[in-house]
Write a protein that holds these residues in place. Sequence first.
Motif, mmCIF file in Angstrom:
data_model
loop_
_atom_site.group_PDB
_atom_site.id
_atom_site.type_symbol
_atom_site.label_atom_id
_atom_site.label_comp_id
_atom_site.label_asym_id
_atom_site.label_seq_id
_atom_site.Cartn_x
_atom_site.Cartn_y
_atom_site.Cartn_z
ATOM 1 N N GLY A 183 0.815 -1.213 0.000
ATOM 2 C CA GLY A 183 0.000 0.000 0.000
ATOM 3 C C GLY A 183 0.847 1.261 0.000
ATOM 4 N N LYS A 186 2.179 1.887 -3.486
ATOM 5 C CA LYS A 186 1.119 2.494 -4.308
ATOM 6 C C LYS A 186 0.984 3.984 -3.983
ATOM 7 C CE LYS A 186 -3.771 1.852 -5.515
ATOM 8 N NZ LYS A 186 -4.200 3.240 -5.258
ATOM 9 N N ALA A 204 -3.845 -2.661 -6.483
ATOM 10 C CA ALA A 204 -3.319 -2.963 -5.151
ATOM 11 C C ALA A 204 -2.698 -4.355 -5.107
ATOM 12 C CB ALA A 204 -4.437 -2.845 -4.119
ATOM 13 N N TRP A 207 0.687 -4.276 -6.686
ATOM 14 C CA TRP A 207 1.687 -3.675 -5.795
ATOM 15 C C TRP A 207 2.087 -4.660 -4.698
ATOM 16 C CZ3 TRP A 207 4.642 -0.063 -7.241
ATOM 17 C CH2 TRP A 207 4.210 0.991 -8.014
ATOM 18 N N TYR A 208 1.142 -5.424 -4.177
ATOM 19 C CA TYR A 208 1.464 -6.471 -3.196
ATOM 20 C C TYR A 208 2.462 -7.458 -3.797
ATOM 21 C CZ TYR A 208 -2.589 -5.108 -0.321
ATOM 22 O OH TYR A 208 -3.492 -4.434 0.465
#
Length: 501
Positions: A183, A186, A204, A207-208
């Motif tokens: 997070g 991002k 999301a 990005w994880y």
Amino acid sequence: MAGEVSEVVSVPVTPVVSTPPSMMHSPAMPGRSPARGTPLGSPLRKAVKNIKGYLEEVGHITKLDPQDEWLPITESRNGNAYYAAFHNLCSGIGFQALVLPVAFVFLGWKWGIVCLTLAFIWQLYTLWLLVQLHEIVPGMRYSRYLQLANNVFGKKLVNLLAYLPIMYLSAGICSAIIIVGGGSMKLFFDIVCGATCHSKPLTAVEWYLVFTCMAVILAQLPNLNSIAGVSLVGAITAVSYCTTIWVVSVGRGRLSGVSYSPIHEGSSIDRALSKINALGIIVFAFRGHNLVLEIQATMPSTLKHPSRIPMWRGMKVAYLIVACCLYPIAIGGFWAYGNQIPSSGILQALYQFHGADTSRVILGLTAMLVVINCLSSFQIYAMPMFDNMESGYTSKKNKRCPRWLRSAFRAIFGAVAFLIAVAFPFLSDLAGLMGGVSLPVTLAFPCFMWVLVRKPERFGAAWYLNWVLGGLGMGLSAVLVIGGVWRLIDSGLKFHFFKPQ
């Protein structure tokens, strides 16, 4: 479990000699010392002195379990007080500290500070207990928290009460770190790119995945001692972003219409549950107890120079810095935002209330510091899981885990942690409930283990103190878990599974 207790054979401090050295040669002349009465006296005396000094230095001869030399935690035993400070500071400060001001919303100034102080003193005492328990039995080194618990409580009781919170403090926190780290990546991209950016941002979940891949690559460092530099970077970034956040928040002044009175909305049950959740947030702020024995296991230890001395020295420095970070975050954050602080903590409050009037450089730097700290924290919290996975192989094959298999284990763990993060993207928001789950490992089990292993005088001060603290910790844990579950049910379980925001 691999890496069982090391066997130690004690030997006399001084060698056993059937005949005094002075009688091994001709008697000395009157007025002359035995050592000078013969050419053999001086070499013999030096030899005996050297042997005596060596035995006093070593203290005992240790027959180490061969598996200890193959596993990540105990593979290298050249740690020191500096390494201990780096590891404890990296594991002791993290994203959970950013939620502390939320606890003050429900407890108020007075009870917020009192509860935070009592929790800090309590956890510092249990840290000291764990450091002493590492070698509390002569000739034994308990190198892992789960190993010590198994030997004290028995495997059945550990599986029933301790296995879940211990495993959560490794695997669960790694998943929460992926959520916070991904997070923050991002958020960093959004700040740097700006509102006029035309590139398509990642989701999301993506990005994880990026964060997890970076963490797994960094996880290829072989053992706990080898990540001391990583922990140092994690400690520096943790102190940096904590300081930056509270300094900017306080520097901007209090919000208009801010209130510091504890929230009394809803029924009496709602208010009680909110206070219970606040206590859980405070307890969850103190993590890392499940790593104390593992960190101490990386240090050499002798009878003359036991590992508890450098370990405690490094830990005192680390937790002095931890206190210097947690108190300003909690007090400064609550002063700046009061009861208007969002439930996700002071970082979200900074971007929500001061995002427009704060330099993008500061905002972007703060987000990047959080990302770097999360990458560093992932390594130390994942290490017990890496150790546990490799111990299964070494126990069956009786040989060192191959490098390719070690890399595969770590990639598999990263994949599992990633899936948990995607499935439960709200995991990092359950600080109160998770504080209740992990509380026994932090505040209760060390007290019980000290009484059962140390066996202080029955009905003495130490006996009463540890039984009371242990019982209070277990009772508080039960209340926090029940209250946390009740609060989730009462709020309607408004969580989105497999839908990271």
